[in-house]
Design a protein around this motif. Sequence first.
Motif, PDB file in Angstrom:
ATOM      1  N   PRO A  39       9.693  -2.714  -5.231  1.00 45.37           N
ATOM      2  CA  PRO A  39       9.293  -1.379  -5.660  1.00 45.37           C
ATOM      3  C   PRO A  39       9.316  -0.866  -6.961  1.00 45.37           C
ATOM      4  O   PRO A  39      10.261  -1.319  -7.769  1.00 45.37           O
ATOM      5  CB  PRO A  39      10.230  -0.477  -4.608  1.00 45.37           C
ATOM      6  CG  PRO A  39      11.575  -1.372  -4.389  1.00 45.37           C
ATOM      7  CD  PRO A  39      10.933  -2.701  -4.646  1.00 45.37           C
ATOM      8  N   ASP A  61       3.306   5.612  -1.994  1.00 40.37           N
ATOM      9  CA  ASP A  61       4.013   4.431  -2.536  1.00 40.37           C
ATOM     10  C   ASP A  61       3.333   4.277  -4.100  1.00 40.37           C
ATOM     11  O   ASP A  61       2.749   3.315  -4.485  1.00 40.37           O
ATOM     12  CB  ASP A  61       3.801   2.998  -1.784  1.00 40.37           C
ATOM     13  CG  ASP A  61       4.349   1.792  -2.431  1.00 40.37           C
ATOM     14  OD1 ASP A  61       5.353   2.147  -3.441  1.00 40.37           O
ATOM     15  OD2 ASP A  61       3.821   0.782  -2.236  1.00 40.37           O
ATOM     16  N   SER A  67       7.973   6.441  -5.913  1.00 37.91           N
ATOM     17  CA  SER A  67       7.614   5.394  -5.268  1.00 37.91           C
ATOM     18  C   SER A  67       8.793   4.893  -4.551  1.00 37.91           C
ATOM     19  O   SER A  67       9.921   5.405  -4.436  1.00 37.91           O
ATOM     20  CB  SER A  67       7.442   4.433  -6.187  1.00 37.91           C
ATOM     21  OG  SER A  67       8.254   3.973  -7.117  1.00 37.91           O
ATOM     22  N   PHE A  68       8.366   3.996  -3.605  1.00 37.94           N
ATOM     23  CA  PHE A  68       9.788   3.295  -2.563  1.00 37.94           C
ATOM     24  C   PHE A  68      10.809   2.703  -3.666  1.00 37.94           C
ATOM     25  O   PHE A  68      10.760   2.502  -5.041  1.00 37.94           O
ATOM     26  CB  PHE A  68       9.123   2.043  -1.926  1.00 37.94           C
ATOM     27  CG  PHE A  68       8.288   2.362  -0.799  1.00 37.94           C
ATOM     28  CD1 PHE A  68       8.545   3.619   0.159  1.00 37.94           C
ATOM     29  CD2 PHE A  68       7.109   1.702  -0.616  1.00 37.94           C
ATOM     30  CE1 PHE A  68       7.967   3.784   1.021  1.00 37.94           C
ATOM     31  CE2 PHE A  68       6.365   1.945   0.484  1.00 37.94           C
ATOM     32  CZ  PHE A  68       6.610   3.114   1.388  1.00 37.94           C
TER      33      PHE A  68
END
Length: 243
Positions: A39, A61, A67-68
């Motif tokens: 990620p 994502d 984001s993750f």
Amino acid sequence: RVVVADALIRAYRPEDRRQKLAPHFDVLSFATVIIPLNPGTYEGGLYIQNGASASARLEVDCRRFGSFEKGDVLCHQYDVMHGVEVSSGSRYSLVLWLADCQESVEAGTTPWLRGAAESGSPYAQFLYAEASRTGTYGVPHDLKVATHFLHSAAAQGHALSQHQLGMAYWTGRGVEGKSDAKCLELWGLAADAGLAAAQVDLAKSHRHGYLGLAPNEAEARRLYLLAARQGHADAAAILREWG
């Protein structure tokens, strides 16, 4: 109680020329578990599409929206339309498909579809209709059943169902008979909702005078352009050839 039906590593790398996965449903998976493996090292990523148009995409994502992170896991049900588009870098994830029992895994069946379709979910109705139309996922091939559920989902404004039901009226398969008028009405509804495939089919009809229409190049161009702006490759190619 669930069981793991399948496990796979998804890789999106520039050197493989595989940076996209078109919007789709994980029909064989009652629930999907996505575990990001790197990620924050790429741009773009997974999105959820809760509508016919690309404008209905929710990016879940990407760096812009957070984001993750390591340790994050995303789970979604079979009736969630989703895809992947990586604009730069490489993305890797572990994906687990879950089923309700081992028997379903071994038989390749999706017993969860019928109940959800009968409960009124337009997404499940569309998926069950497709399974009935094609005789897949352990569902018997039955065009009348497919049409029944397509009608129900289309009446709820589900654009994919409207488009597919329009195809049924175009061919006359699974319906009471061919009907250009009903086909045009349904494709028009789906196109207005933003479904690129319907926009292209309607554009072809206007361009070539199909379905009883008089040829209309201006309307065909307009519809092709709408689809091309959503990334529809065929529409973009036709516009380039057209000049």
